[in-house]
Design a protein around this motif. Structure first.
Motif, PDB file in Angstrom:
ATOM      1  N   LEU A 132       1.182  -1.493   0.296  1.00  0.00           N
ATOM      2  CA  LEU A 132      -0.328  -0.012   0.294  1.00  0.00           C
ATOM      3  C   LEU A 132       0.553   1.702   0.084  1.00  0.00           C
ATOM      4  N   PRO A 134       0.447   5.605   0.346  1.00  0.00           N
ATOM      5  CA  PRO A 134      -0.671   6.929   0.814  1.00  0.00           C
ATOM      6  C   PRO A 134       0.141   7.628  -0.270  1.00  0.00           C
ATOM      7  N   TYR A 151      -4.778   5.962   0.960  1.00  0.00           N
ATOM      8  CA  TYR A 151      -4.277   4.584   0.428  1.00  0.00           C
ATOM      9  C   TYR A 151      -4.527   3.394  -0.673  1.00  0.00           C
ATOM     10  N   PRO A 169       3.433   5.002   5.832  1.00  0.00           N
ATOM     11  CA  PRO A 169       3.159   3.949   5.329  1.00  0.00           C
ATOM     12  C   PRO A 169       3.240   3.026   6.026  1.00  0.00           C
ATOM     13  N   GLY A 175      -1.044   1.120   9.755  1.00  0.00           N
ATOM     14  CA  GLY A 175      -0.620   2.023   8.651  1.00  0.00           C
ATOM     15  C   GLY A 175      -0.496   3.708   9.566  1.00  0.00           C
TER      16      GLY A 175
END
Length: 341
Positions: A132, A134, A151, A169, A175
């Motif tokens: 993932l 951001p 994300y 992150p 997160g």
């Protein structure tokens, strides 16, 4: 030398910052090396493998290295072949198969073939971590208060909606995100918490500042108190230092009375605060400054390379860039120069 915040600013340092996880230091195979104001690359032995010809360069990751010509960035491979065209205003190293790139005002991600993750244009982005990344969907209309971070996954899909004021992150399965606290219809402040990959809360918002989880603990601030919490959100221990950073190699750097040392995962001081500056541990060694010069210590505080450098950077991929008596180059873990500029 890695730029370190001055001691008097660290206590109020905003923990979000813009720092993102770097690709594994062990993945580095190309090291930027300058001759006559042009950059090429050496390998771990100090052999020049790409002749100097670039205006700018960064360490390689995942087989490619960012390079700059006429103000634009692209990527080359170890044979000096252009893998991704020189067309970006900014470019960062590959992480999990994707590199963060900027075109004009906007950010996106490209894979090692130079293909964009999607057609979106983000006003800000941080690197992929744990699948993932951001991203900020649009510029905030109220600076620092507009929820517009979310994300994306590696298909370019918005996997977690853009409803956060800020986002870090993912690290160790969660997160860090910041949300606006409201009372009735009034904004009364902001708090940080941690979310799971599906967007549900792992630790409810309750902190004034946070850093990402590292080695099972996260540095947080609740009210005026700093400390470390575990994955369940329970306090592991409190800290009372002028500054404190996250754990790496089971050590966290701390500042007391203007000097730096290191604590262990129980909060005990294991390396006395005697250094003027210090960086995090990486690969079992940390960069420290003593008597105005730089050297390296191990996790027990033993000297690995005595302080003697006017400037120095942390080890990455087995080499560290240093300057000694005006001589700049890379040293190995024995403190021996393998390449001199």
């Amino acid at each position: 030398m890695t730029d370190l915040p001055s001691p008097h600013t660290l206590l109020t340092f905003l923990l979000l910052a813009s720092a993102t996880p770097l690709a594994s230091a062990q993945d580095v195979t190309l090291f930027p090396a300058a001759k006559n104001a042009r950059y090429g690359f050496i390998d771990r032995t100090g052999q020049m493998v790409v002749e100097p010809g670039y205006e700018g360069a960064q360490h390689s990751s995942e087989g490619l290295a960012p390079v700059r010509i006429t103000g634009l960035w692209g990527f080359i491979d170890a044979s000096d072949s252009l893998a991704i065209d020189l067309k970006y205003n900014s470019a960062y190293r590959f992480n999990e198969g994707w590199a963060r790139v900027q075109s004009g005002r906007y950010w996106n991600f490209v894979n090692t073939e130079g293909e964009a993750v999607n057609s979106a244009r983000y006003t800000a982005a941080l690197d992929f971590s744990e699948g993932l990344a951001p991203v900020r969907m649009m510029a905030g209309t109220v600076a620092g208060l507009t929820p517009n971070w979310g994300y994306i996954d590696t298909t370019g899909t918005l996997a977690i909606p853009d409803k956060f004021v800020r986002a870090l992150p993912f690290s160790e399965g969660v997160g860090g995100v910041q949300v606006v606290r409201k009372f009735a219809f009034l904004r009364v402040g902001m708090q940080w918490g941690f979310i799971n990959p599906d967007g549900t809360w792992a630790i409810e918002p309750q902190f004034a500042s946070i850093r990402s989880f590292s080695e099972g603990l996260a540095l947080v601030k609740a009210g005026s108190q700093w400390g470390f919490v575990d994955r369940g959100g329970e306090w592991a221990f409190m800290v009372d230092y002028g500054a404190v950073f996250s754990f790496f190699d089971s050590r966290a750097r701390v500042q007391r009375d203007g000097l730096w040392g290191f604590i262990d995962r129980d909060g005990a001081m294991v390396v006395s605060p005697v250094y003027e500056l210090a960086d995090d541990f990486s690969g079992g060694v940390a960069l420290i400054q003593s008597g105005g010069v730089w050297g390296y210590i191990d996790t027990e505080g033993r000297t690995v390379i005595p302080p003697r450098f006017e400037r120095a950077r942390p080890f990455r991929g087995g080499l560290a860039y240093v300057v000694e008596d005006g001589k700049a180059g890379y040293i190995n873990r024995n403190g021996t120069f393998v390449w001199v500029q």
